[in-house]
Write a protein that holds these residues in place. Structure first.
Motif: not given
Length: 291
Positions: A20-24, A30-31, A94-98
């Motif tokens: 999920e982190v890699l996909a984000n 891309e954005r 994202e880093n916090q979730v990781l």
């Protein structure tokens, strides 16, 4: 070790990030690339419109950009900063979730940084963004002030880069006087050389290399006079430049071309050194001729 061995047997690396982190992260890249392409396309369109408008203008010197272009550029800069802040905020989340997932895991090699280090990094990133925004705002204000000065100077019918007429006249007079003094010095030197050649032509039976005392004194006086004239000319030029700088500082709406004091001091020092080297070379040449 048992968990690491089991993970290796299952064909995965215990240090790889969650899917999920890699996909984000991939979506974020891309954005960002898409937004960058859109910004470049918009900037290219604005430049095309600007070149078209400038191509249709005749008979005047147009240095200020159109108000619409200026507003578009300011909005693009603000939008770029906002997008960058959003991207950094999303990356921080994202880093916090990781980090939370890594802390909850047991038996793995945790790569999360210490909370103090993370806080220091976030503070540094925030400070960099703040400094960048402040620098862009300062540049925008300076450009706006410069365009106002250019517009005011154009309304008065003058070129903001043109020097004052009195200064130009003084410089022209100084050049003419220097050329006249140089011509007089060359004429005097030619006369002295003519007298010297005449005396040498009348001498027979001996090798006469030493110059006459009168010629030597005349040459020394000419060298001293040349140095004094150069010093006077440089002093007058320095005074004129000082007056010019004072006038340019007092004038509003012009483009100040006065040099910094440090640059002026360096130029004066270089000129003095050149004169000193020239006088020393002339003196050395005179000594060699005397020998």
């Amino acid at each position: 070790r048992a968990r690491v061995t089991q993970a290796g047997a299952q064909g995965r690396d215990v240090k790889q990030l969650d899917q999920e982190v890699l996909a984000n992260r991939e979506a974020l890249r891309e954005r960002a690339a898409h937004e960058k392409a859109m910004a470049e396309a918009q900037l290219a369109g604005e430049n095309k419109v600007l070149r078209h408008r400038l191509g249709q203008q005749t008979g005047r010197d147009q240095k200020a950009l159109d108000e619409e272009i200026e507003r578009a550029r300011e909005m693009a800069a603000i939008r770029c900063v906002e997008e960058k802040q959003q991207a950094e905020a999303q990356l921080a989340a994202e880093n916090q979730v990781l980090r939370a997932r890594l802390v909850a895991q047991k038996g793995r090699d945790v790569k999360a940084l210490d909370e103090e280090v993370e806080a220091a990094r976030r503070e540094a990133a925030t400070r960099i963004i703040h400094d960048r925004v402040e620098a862009e705002y300062q540049l925008a204000m300076e450009n706006r002030e410069y365009r106002a000065r250019v517009t005011q100077a154009g309304a008065q019918g003058r070129d903001v880069k043109q020097l004052d007429q009195e200064v130009l006249a003084n410089r022209e007079a100084l050049r003419e006087r220097a050329a006249h003094e140089k011509a007089m010095a060359e004429a005097q030197l030619a006369g002295e050389n003519k007298v010297l050649r005449h005396r040498l032509g009348q001498q027979t039976g001996r090798d006469q290399k030493a110059l006459d005392e009168e010629i030597e004194r005349a040459r020394e006086m000419a060298a001293i006079r040349c140095v004094e004239e150069k010093q006077q000319a440089e002093a007058q030029l320095a005074a004129e430049n000082q007056v010019l700088r004072a006038r340019l500082v007092a004038q509003k709406g012009r483009d100040v071309k006065a040099l910094d004091e440090e640059v002026e001091a360096a130029r004066r020092e270089a000129a003095t050194r050149i004169i000193h080297d020239r006088v020393e070379a002339e003196y050395q040449l005179a000594m060699e001729n005397r020998e």
